[in-house]
Write a protein that holds these residues in place. Structure first.
Motif: not given
Length: 199
Positions: A122-141
């Motif tokens: 849970f601790l890992n996913n609570a951070v990493e899942d949302w980091l990836e969710f928010v960061a991916q559109p920025l990375i694609r751009r």
């Protein structure tokens, strides 16, 4: 037909479990009343989910899926500034119907910090899942991964901090004003964000 029903049963139970946990919390969670509320038995819940801790982690993962489904459309839309996307997300997050979801999240987060071995996933996913969710559109751009994740960290920390304050105080005018100031600051961060960014 029986086999199909058995295959879908864990997902059906998980949805019911999420509803129960959001309403009742996890501090005094007992399998017997939970099982009764969702139309099952403690033995069946342990069979499908392994342990009470694993059940809670899976319920939170399910809740995360729902949240990401809600926020995906906002994230993928085009906005002139990062603050515009975050303002739309904040409106959804701070709606009255979302409060119990965040109370459940914060309660579990505190429990996980106290028992990191039990709730490590849970601790890992609570951070990493949302980091990836928010960061991916920025990375694609075209933004670098490190810069996108750093910006995502600011966004996630802001949202969680404001929601924690709101759940504790319900001081809507003060917190909404603070959110406005925070959103204005997002647009001044010296980060190579594209003109049409996603949050």
């Amino acid at each position: 037909m029986v086999r199909i029903a058995d295959e879908t049963r864990p997902a059906e139970l998980l949805d019911a479990i999420v509803g129960y946990l959001v309403k009742n919390g996890v501090a005094e969670l007992s399998l017997r009343p939970l099982a009764k509320a969702v139309g099952s038995s403690p033995r069946v819940l342990l069979y499908y989910f392994g342990s009470k801790e694993a059940l809670v982690v899976k319920a939170l993962a399910r809740l995360r899926e729902r949240q990401r489904g809600t926020f995906s459309g906002m994230r993928e839309a085009k906005y002139e500034q990062p603050s515009d996307a975050c303002r739309a997300i904040w409106k959804q997050m701070s709606a009255p119907q979302s409060e119990k979801l965040f109370v459940f999240f914060f309660e579990t987060y505190a429990l996980a910090l106290r028992h990191p071995r039990r709730y490590g996933d849970f601790l890992n996913n609570a951070v990493e899942d949302w980091l990836e969710f928010v960061a991916q559109p920025l990375i694609r751009r075209g933004q670098t991964r490190s810069e996108a994740r750093a910006f995502a960290t600011i966004v996630i920390a802001g949202f969680r901090g404001f929601m924690l304050d709101y759940c504790a105080s319900h001081d809507r005018p003060r917190i909404d004003r603070a959110v406005d100031l925070w959103l204005d600051s997002l647009d001044t961060i010296s980060s190579p964000l594209p003109e049409t960014s996603h949050a």
